[in-house]
Design an enzyme around this catalytic site. Structure first.
Site, PDB file in Angstrom:
ATOM      1  N   GLU A  50       0.665  -1.370   0.204  1.00 34.53           N
ATOM      2  CA  GLU A  50      -0.195  -0.166  -0.073  1.00 34.53           C
ATOM      3  C   GLU A  50       0.881   1.268   0.177  1.00 34.53           C
ATOM      4  O   GLU A  50       0.602   2.188  -0.563  1.00 34.53           O
ATOM      5  CB  GLU A  50      -0.937  -0.102   1.206  1.00 34.53           C
ATOM      6  CG  GLU A  50      -2.101  -1.124   0.830  1.00 34.53           C
ATOM      7  CD  GLU A  50      -3.059  -0.604  -0.166  1.00 34.53           C
ATOM      8  OE1 GLU A  50      -3.041   0.527  -0.669  1.00 34.53           O
ATOM      9  OE2 GLU A  50      -3.621  -1.549  -0.680  1.00 34.53           O
ATOM     10  N   TYR A 129      -6.823   5.803   4.433  1.00 35.78           N
ATOM     11  CA  TYR A 129      -6.937   5.098   3.324  1.00 35.78           C
ATOM     12  C   TYR A 129      -6.141   3.933   3.724  1.00 35.78           C
ATOM     13  O   TYR A 129      -6.719   2.744   3.591  1.00 35.78           O
ATOM     14  CB  TYR A 129      -6.613   5.896   1.947  1.00 35.78           C
ATOM     15  CG  TYR A 129      -6.457   4.775   1.220  1.00 35.78           C
ATOM     16  CD1 TYR A 129      -7.457   3.937   0.442  1.00 35.78           C
ATOM     17  CD2 TYR A 129      -4.998   4.285   0.829  1.00 35.78           C
ATOM     18  CE1 TYR A 129      -6.950   3.110  -0.518  1.00 35.78           C
ATOM     19  CE2 TYR A 129      -4.745   3.199   0.030  1.00 35.78           C
ATOM     20  CZ  TYR A 129      -5.764   2.460  -0.573  1.00 35.78           C
ATOM     21  OH  TYR A 129      -5.435   1.643  -1.401  1.00 35.78           O
ATOM     22  N   ASP A 147      -9.878   6.248  -1.780  1.00 35.67           N
ATOM     23  CA  ASP A 147      -8.867   6.664  -2.682  1.00 35.67           C
ATOM     24  C   ASP A 147      -9.709   7.423  -3.622  1.00 35.67           C
ATOM     25  O   ASP A 147     -10.689   7.661  -3.841  1.00 35.67           O
ATOM     26  CB  ASP A 147      -7.726   5.532  -2.896  1.00 35.67           C
ATOM     27  CG  ASP A 147      -8.458   4.442  -3.924  1.00 35.67           C
ATOM     28  OD1 ASP A 147      -9.757   4.695  -4.298  1.00 35.67           O
ATOM     29  OD2 ASP A 147      -7.621   3.862  -4.510  1.00 35.67           O
TER      30      ASP A 147
END
Ligand code: SF4
Length: 366
Positions: A50, A129, A147
């Site tokens: 991520e 997020y 996002d």
């Protein structure tokens, strides 16, 4: 919760959410991307993926993810690494604060990845997020990701004009995303809506006629697709002018570490004169700092390089000129610069423009 948010939430009915989720998951089943970090529930690997994927295309990010994981297979191995090495592995990805924060966070965990949303959210470099992504993918916790893809899909499907970069917009879309989340399978739902935004409901010219939502998508019906999601502020872009000097004698040249709170912090660069305007070579060599250098490197030859370039970052445009100063005689101690041999350059993390220049230069030197 504001009246605006409540009004939007009242807009939904259970049947709309259920239809949305069923259609989305059906689309995902046929179109999902086979990505390496989706084969795991290891929070360390998911966190790594991520952070790498923020502001990075999946194709480019995948290669970095594999390489990074190969060198740092565990949280502990990353925590024990030096910042120079982590930045070296990050070289070329940009947004280098991500790498520095990754290391700070790894060192703060004492070898154990946290297991609650609040603990994950408190890690350095982890925002709403990323925390939602890690907790839903690794632990199947019911947290919705929001996002750019999610903003776009929801703004269009419900034809919402609230600016996504306003406080109201952020709260509205967050609340909507949480309401829409399929809490029985938050991991799959979150991956599905992000893939849908990345592959189907793309920013420019989405293929609405072949979209499973075409009959229900409000923006498609009202012909507002191209204007959504709506933003109120355009990002201000700062122009900067970097004049780099490759100051060398035979196989040796100077570099130094950028340690100011600025772009490329912690990476290495060539001697730099930054100016507020694009200067001609004649004007540059009249600057006091250059005159000091000239005194130090008496008898050196100045060459204007071919490799002038424009380098675009998210909020900055860099106009970069490269010069060469070929020194005659010994290379003296020079401010906080270090003298390295050309064969040592691979040890140092370099910003992309410097890397490109040095590769060309050393290739020529042989
Ligand atoms: S119909 Fe078009 S705008 Fe609406 S969700 Fe599908 S691709 Fe996006």
């Amino acid at each position: 919760m504001s009246n605006g948010i409540i009004a939007i939430l009242l807009y939904f009915s259970f049947s709309i959410m259920s239809l949305f989720s069923t259609t989305l998951l059906d689309w995902y089943d046929k179109n999902k991307r086979d990505l390496p970090w989706r084969q795991t529930t290891d929070p360390y690997k998911i966190w790594l993926s991520e952070i790498i994927l923020q502001q990075t295309r999946v194709v480019q990010g995948s290669a970095y993810y594999e390489r990074f994981l190969c060198r740092f297979p565990s949280l502990q191995s990353l925590a024990e690494a030096s910042e120079d090495e982590v930045l070296k592995y990050w070289q070329g990805l940009g947004y280098y604060s991500r790498a520095r924060n990754l290391l700070i966070a790894a060192r703060s965990m004492n070898g154990v990845f946290p297991t609650t949303y609040d603990q994950v959210r408190s890690l350095k470099g982890v925002g709403d997020y990323t925390a939602a992504a890690i907790c839903s993918f690794a632990y199947r916790m019911p947290h919705a990701v929001v996002d750019g893809n999610v903003y776009r899909v929801l703004a269009r499907y419900f034809d919402i004009e609230v600016p996504i970069d306003s406080t109201l917009g952020k709260r509205t879309f967050k609340a909507m995303a949480e309401e829409m989340l399929d809490t029985s399978r938050p991991d799959i739902y979150n991956q599905a809506i992000m893939d849908f935004g990345a592959l189907q409901c793309v920013p420019q010219n989405p293929d609405c006629n072949n979209c499973p939502f075409r009959d229900n998508c409000m923006a498609h019906k009202k012909n507002t697709v191209s204007s959504l999601p709506f933003k109120q502020n355009k990002t201000k872009v700062r122009e900067r002018f970097f004049n780099y000097f490759f100051i060398s004698n035979n196989d040796y040249f100077y570099i130094h570490k950028r340690d100011d709170n600025d772009i490329w912090k912690g990476m290495y660069q060539l001697p730099l004169i930054e100016t507020s305007l694009q200067l001609s070579t004649a004007a540059l060599i009249e600057m006091p700092v250059y005159l000091q250098w000239k005194d130090k490197f008496e008898g050196s030859d100045l060459i204007v390089c071919q490799y002038g370039m424009k380098h675009i970052l998210s909020h900055q445009i860099l106009y970069i000129n490269l010069y060469e100063l070929s020194i005659k005689g010994e290379m003296p101690i020079f401010d906080n610069y270090i003298k390295i041999h050309k064969d040592e350059i691979d040890r140092y993390a370099l910003p992309r423009p410097i890397e490109v220049f040095i590769e060309k230069k050393l290739h020529r030197l042989g």
